[in-house]
Design a protein around this motif. Structure first.
Motif, mmCIF file in Angstrom:
data_model
loop_
_atom_site.group_PDB
_atom_site.id
_atom_site.type_symbol
_atom_site.label_atom_id
_atom_site.label_comp_id
_atom_site.label_asym_id
_atom_site.label_seq_id
_atom_site.Cartn_x
_atom_site.Cartn_y
_atom_site.Cartn_z
ATOM 1 N N GLY A 1 26.055 34.153 49.378
ATOM 2 C CA GLY A 1 24.655 34.563 49.269
ATOM 3 C C GLY A 1 24.501 36.009 48.837
ATOM 4 N N SER A 2 25.308 36.892 49.415
ATOM 5 C CA SER A 2 25.219 38.314 49.061
ATOM 6 C C SER A 2 25.595 38.549 47.608
ATOM 7 C CB SER A 2 26.129 39.142 49.980
ATOM 8 O OG SER A 2 25.753 39.005 51.332
ATOM 9 N N VAL A 3 26.672 37.900 47.156
ATOM 10 C CA VAL A 3 27.126 38.097 45.775
ATOM 11 C C VAL A 3 26.082 37.579 44.785
ATOM 12 C CG1 VAL A 3 28.850 37.397 44.077
ATOM 13 C CG2 VAL A 3 29.572 38.096 46.356
ATOM 14 N N LEU A 4 25.507 36.414 45.052
ATOM 15 C CA LEU A 4 24.492 35.867 44.143
ATOM 16 C C LEU A 4 23.258 36.762 44.079
ATOM 17 C CD1 LEU A 4 24.649 32.046 44.978
ATOM 18 C CD2 LEU A 4 25.562 33.221 42.971
ATOM 19 N N VAL A 5 22.805 37.229 45.236
ATOM 20 C CA VAL A 5 21.618 38.090 45.262
ATOM 21 C C VAL A 5 21.900 39.423 44.572
ATOM 22 C CG1 VAL A 5 20.082 39.391 46.786
ATOM 23 C CG2 VAL A 5 20.633 37.021 47.305
ATOM 24 N N ILE A 6 23.084 40.000 44.811
ATOM 25 C CA ILE A 6 23.448 41.268 44.179
ATOM 26 C C ILE A 6 23.499 41.114 42.661
ATOM 27 C CG2 ILE A 6 25.341 42.904 43.847
ATOM 28 C CD1 ILE A 6 25.941 42.611 46.846
ATOM 29 N N ILE A 7 24.123 40.048 42.188
ATOM 30 C CA ILE A 7 24.239 39.846 40.738
ATOM 31 C C ILE A 7 22.872 39.669 40.102
ATOM 32 C CG2 ILE A 7 25.015 38.191 38.994
ATOM 33 C CD1 ILE A 7 27.528 37.782 40.659
ATOM 34 N N LEU A 8 22.034 38.827 40.687
ATOM 35 C CA LEU A 8 20.720 38.561 40.096
ATOM 36 C C LEU A 8 19.831 39.801 40.117
ATOM 37 C CD1 LEU A 8 18.679 36.549 38.929
ATOM 38 C CD2 LEU A 8 18.018 35.971 41.280
ATOM 39 N N CYS A 9 19.680 40.410 41.275
ATOM 40 C CA CYS A 9 18.759 41.554 41.398
ATOM 41 C C CYS A 9 19.272 42.776 40.648
ATOM 42 C CB CYS A 9 18.548 41.886 42.878
ATOM 43 S SG CYS A 9 17.737 40.587 43.823
ATOM 44 N N GLY B 1 24.544 49.934 44.252
ATOM 45 C CA GLY B 1 24.984 51.105 43.491
ATOM 46 C C GLY B 1 26.036 50.767 42.457
ATOM 47 N N LEU B 2 27.151 50.179 42.894
ATOM 48 C CA LEU B 2 28.236 49.836 41.980
ATOM 49 C C LEU B 2 27.796 48.798 40.959
ATOM 50 C CD1 LEU B 2 31.231 49.961 41.142
ATOM 51 C CD2 LEU B 2 31.690 48.205 42.863
ATOM 52 N N ALA B 3 27.049 47.779 41.405
ATOM 53 C CA ALA B 3 26.638 46.708 40.499
ATOM 54 C C ALA B 3 25.716 47.228 39.400
ATOM 55 C CB ALA B 3 25.952 45.599 41.292
ATOM 56 N N VAL B 4 24.723 48.030 39.766
ATOM 57 C CA VAL B 4 23.802 48.581 38.764
ATOM 58 C C VAL B 4 24.552 49.487 37.792
ATOM 59 C CG1 VAL B 4 21.842 50.154 38.445
ATOM 60 C CG2 VAL B 4 21.752 48.380 40.201
ATOM 61 N N THR C 1 31.111 41.177 32.849
ATOM 62 C CA THR C 1 30.763 42.135 33.907
ATOM 63 C C THR C 1 30.278 41.414 35.154
ATOM 64 O OG1 THR C 1 30.171 43.794 32.260
ATOM 65 C CG2 THR C 1 29.343 44.131 34.469
ATOM 66 N N THR C 2 29.574 40.309 34.979
ATOM 67 C CA THR C 2 29.103 39.536 36.131
ATOM 68 C C THR C 2 30.271 39.050 36.984
ATOM 69 O OG1 THR C 2 27.135 38.794 34.922
ATOM 70 C CG2 THR C 2 27.800 37.507 36.847
ATOM 71 N N ILE C 3 31.309 38.545 36.336
ATOM 72 C CA ILE C 3 32.476 38.067 37.070
ATOM 73 C C ILE C 3 33.189 39.226 37.765
ATOM 74 C CG2 ILE C 3 34.737 36.970 36.834
ATOM 75 C CD1 ILE C 3 33.567 35.290 34.592
ATOM 76 N N THR C 4 33.272 40.367 37.088
ATOM 77 C CA THR C 4 33.911 41.536 37.700
ATOM 78 C C THR C 4 33.156 41.997 38.939
ATOM 79 O OG1 THR C 4 34.693 42.251 35.539
ATOM 80 C CG2 THR C 4 34.686 43.894 37.287
ATOM 81 N N VAL C 5 31.836 42.094 38.820
ATOM 82 C CA VAL C 5 31.016 42.489 39.969
ATOM 83 C C VAL C 5 31.162 41.469 41.089
ATOM 84 C CG1 VAL C 5 28.640 42.832 40.769
ATOM 85 C CG2 VAL C 5 29.365 43.801 38.589
ATOM 86 N N ALA C 6 31.183 40.183 40.739
ATOM 87 C CA ALA C 6 31.326 39.134 41.762
ATOM 88 C C ALA C 6 32.639 39.279 42.518
ATOM 89 C CB ALA C 6 31.231 37.765 41.099
ATOM 90 N N ILE C 7 33.725 39.566 41.806
ATOM 91 C CA ILE C 7 35.033 39.725 42.465
ATOM 92 C C ILE C 7 35.027 40.920 43.414
ATOM 93 C CG2 ILE C 7 37.469 40.248 42.071
ATOM 94 C CD1 ILE C 7 37.239 38.718 39.435
ATOM 95 N N LEU C 8 34.573 42.062 42.923
ATOM 96 C CA LEU C 8 34.597 43.285 43.737
ATOM 97 C C LEU C 8 33.693 43.158 44.958
ATOM 98 C CD1 LEU C 8 34.523 45.957 40.874
ATOM 99 C CD2 LEU C 8 36.498 45.123 42.156
ATOM 100 N N GLU C 9 32.482 42.627 44.765
ATOM 101 C CA GLU C 9 31.550 42.502 45.882
ATOM 102 C C GLU C 9 32.015 41.438 46.873
ATOM 103 O OE1 GLU C 9 29.318 44.587 46.285
ATOM 104 O OE2 GLU C 9 28.661 45.364 44.356
ATOM 105 N N ALA C 10 32.586 40.334 46.378
ATOM 106 C CA ALA C 10 33.047 39.271 47.280
ATOM 107 C C ALA C 10 34.186 39.756 48.160
ATOM 108 C CB ALA C 10 33.483 38.053 46.456
ATOM 109 N N MET C 11 35.118 40.499 47.585
ATOM 110 C CA MET C 11 36.233 41.021 48.385
ATOM 111 C C MET C 11 35.727 41.985 49.448
ATOM 112 S SD MET C 11 39.082 41.573 45.391
ATOM 113 C CE MET C 11 40.340 42.121 46.532
ATOM 114 N N TRP C 12 34.713 42.765 49.103
ATOM 115 C CA TRP C 12 34.154 43.722 50.073
ATOM 116 C C TRP C 12 33.423 43.000 51.200
ATOM 117 C CZ3 TRP C 12 28.594 45.246 49.424
ATOM 118 C CH2 TRP C 12 28.162 46.043 50.486
ATOM 119 N N VAL C 13 32.532 42.080 50.866
ATOM 120 C CA VAL C 13 31.725 41.399 51.880
ATOM 121 C C VAL C 13 32.598 40.518 52.768
ATOM 122 C CG1 VAL C 13 29.833 39.788 52.248
ATOM 123 C CG2 VAL C 13 29.676 41.462 50.411
ATOM 124 N N TRP C 14 33.540 39.806 52.167
ATOM 125 C CA TRP C 14 34.388 38.890 52.936
ATOM 126 C C TRP C 14 35.217 39.634 53.991
ATOM 127 C CZ3 TRP C 14 34.906 33.643 53.247
ATOM 128 C CH2 TRP C 14 36.048 33.156 53.861
#
Length: 595
Positions: free
Chosen positions: A104-112, A175-178, A218-231
């Motif tokens: 949920g966090s990764v999807l919301v971060i990517i979209l927003c 921050g990182l995603a934007v 870039t979407t996949i890269t952000v998803a990987i970095l954010e998923a590893m952090w949140v998990w």
């Protein structure tokens, strides 16, 4: 690069020596070793995890192969640790919460964040610049600065559940995603979007049908970095979630600790392996996109062949091209060419060569370069002051509350007056903070001297000296506020509620110089306001145009403010430092001293 009418291209193959291969192999083994140790010990009995954590057998092979093989059977317990871990932690339920929060966090971060980056990149105004600065600022601020306030607001807004914490992760991950999405979108040709709009697409349709598919790397890269952090995150869920109802895997690991310091190490190792496996699989599947996504959006070089050097330089002056590469006649030059640019060399040009070429700037004193330098100086002054006050201010606040909790303050007040005690606190912590700041400034001066930045050092000397002076008075001001605010509570847990307004006040100088550094009116007013002049006046002095009497007048106002704030803080501190129990209201503390 051109020489006459001929285009010359040189490609150098990277050469990897055997020594480098050995070095990086050793480094890779060192990185993998902890994971291997955890995996190995997840199958061992608890007693042998302590006695032989790095060995396979309970018996040394030097004592015989048969005994060594029997030692393996003795040390290992099969999947017993895994079954115990799953049962004790209710692993699958925790796994479900972790998976829901992460996805949920990764999807919301990517979209927003992708939509925010698209808006920032395509719309240029003051609002988008402020939004971008705030996103970058969130990457700089340490989490410890906001965790007390965050915990309080999360409770108020009822975010202590898996749905609510996704909103919190959106704020911290933006921050990182934007930043990454903005860099990629800048490389997307605007003509593609204009063509889509001509075909009848609305801005929303253009984004989802044209821009978002292009953002895939870039979407996949952000998803990987954010998923590893949140998990893998433990601190944020432990502060926000109601852990009696919702436990993520990192929190469940901590619950394997029993009373009196007893820990089921076998079960803990098993849970760690079970937690690592999903994210490792996800990373292996998507890792090929990381470099592609990070490098995506880097500007490409468009080559234009000039008939001669004079024409190439003229193209640079007319801004037809960003830079020109022309041959040099100097036999001592390390390369046979140099880069000519107007005011700034594109990084992609110098990165394309294995050796940095000679650079010639035709107009080095442009306002854009000066703006960049002003921004850097503002950032440095703002961060130094903010971090110093936050670090040492929190120390004085914690010390004040601990003294009340342990009743130590009663002994201290019986020996000296509360005014003297408060003065000692402020003086002692101020000396530490001032010493650290002076050391940072001195290190900066030495760095400029060593690197030969004499002209920049001459420009910075007066602002840096004035910054140290302003810092002394400014820190004393905030130290008094921190001590008085902390004296209103009797527990460490309650300090967040009384220090939140103080923290916002500490951050004010940073936000002023970063967001309004180019506004002369705001900077002029801020340089005379006691709480912001600490940073604003030295920054204005660096930018120039400040009369000699202005810093003197600003410092005088700051000194008078110090005297007033210290007097108010002393009154509050004297009436509240001996009072324990629930939080004391400011009005009660002020009236209590009079009574």
């Amino acid at each position: 690069m051109s020489k006459g009418d001929k285009e010359v291209s040189t490609i150098r193959k990277a050469k990897h020596g055997g020594i480098l291969t050995v070095i990086f192999t050793i480094i890779s083994i060192l990185w993998i070793a902890p994971i291997f140790v955890v995996l190995l010990n997840s199958f061992k009995r608890k007693a042998y995890i302590f006695t032989n954590p790095f060995s396979i057998s309970a018996v040394s092979i030097s004592k015989g192969f048969d005994r060594y093989m029997k030692g393996i059977d003795k040390a290992f317990c099969g999947l017993l640790n895994y079954s115990n871990a799953i049962e004790k932690t209710n692993f699958f339920k925790c796994f479900g919460y972790s998976l829901f929060i992460t996805v949920g966090s990764v999807l919301v971060i990517i979209l927003c964040c992708s939509m925010c980056a698209y808006y920032i990149t395509r719309v240029h105004n003051a609002l988008t610049r402020v939004i971008y600065m705030l996103c970058l600022f969130s990457m700089i601020v340490p989490f410890q600065m906001v965790m007390f306030t965050l915990s309080k607001f999360a409770n108020i807004l009822h975010l202590s559940n898996p749905m609510g914490i996704i909103v919190v992760y959106l704020g911290f991950g933006a921050g990182l995603a934007v930043f990454m999405f903005t860099g990629f979108i800048k490389s997307i040709s605007i003509e593609i979007e204009e063509a889509a709009m001509i075909d009848g697409c609305t801005p929303i349709q253009t984004y989802f049908k044209v821009v978002l598919p292009i953002l895939k790397p870039t979407t996949i890269t952000v998803a990987i970095l954010e998923a590893m952090w949140v998990w893998n995150d433990y601190l944020l869920p432990s502060l926000v979630l109601n852990i009696n109802k919702y436990k993520t895997i990192p929190i469940a690991v901590q619950y394997l600790k029993q009373s009196h310091g007893q820990i089921d190490w076998g079960a803990m190792m098993a849970v760690l392996v079970l937690a690592i496996v999903p994210i490792v699989i996800f990373y292996i599947i998507c890792q090929k996109y990381i470099i592609e996504g990070v490098l995506a959006g880097a500007p490409m070089i468009d080559l234009h062949v000039a008939p001669d050097d004079a024409t190439a330089i003229q193209w640079v002056e007319d801004e037809t091209v960003d830079a020109a590469v022309i041959p040099v006649t100097n036999s001592d030059a390390p390369l046979r060419y140099k880069v000519v640019a107007l005011d700034e060399v594109p990084a992609i040009v110098t990165m394309a060569t294995s050796i940095s070429p000679e650079v010639e700037l035709l107009d080095p004193g442009t306002s854009e370069e000066q703006f960049g330098l002003n921004y850097i100086i503002s950032l440095v002054f703002g961060i130094i002051f903010m971090m110093a006050v936050m670090t040492f201010g929190s120390t004085i606040a914690q010390n004040t509350v601990v003294e009340k909790q342990t009743r130590t303050v009663e002994l201290l007040v019986s020996a000296v007056s509360s005014r003297v005690l408060l003065a000692g606190k402020i003086l002692g912590i101020s000396l530490l903070a001032i010493g650290q700041t002076a050391a940072v400034v001195l290190a900066g001066v030495l760095g400029l001297v060593i690197t030969g930045q004499g002209s920049l050092l001459s420009m910075l000397t007066a602002p840096m000296l004035w910054f140290v002076v302003f810092f002394i008075f400014g820190f004393v001001l905030f130290a008094a506020i921190f001590a008085a605010s902390a004296s209103l509570v009797s527990r460490i847990e309650d300090t967040g509620s009384v220090l939140s307004p103080v923290i916002m006040l500490v951050m004010a100088p940073y936000f002023i110089v970063i967001l309004f550094g180019t506004n002369p009116t705001v900077m002029a007013v801020s340089s005379y306001v006691p709480f912001t002049s600490i940073v604003a006046m030295p920054v204005r002095m660096f930018m120039g145009g400040v009369a000699w009497w202005e810093p003197v007048l600003s410092l005088l106002i700051l000194a008078l403010s110090d005297a007033l704030v210290i007097a108010i803080a002393a009154r509050i501190y004297r009436s509240s430092v001996l009072r324990t129990g629930p939080r004391l209201k400011l009005k009660e503390a002020w009236a209590g001293d009079r009574n």
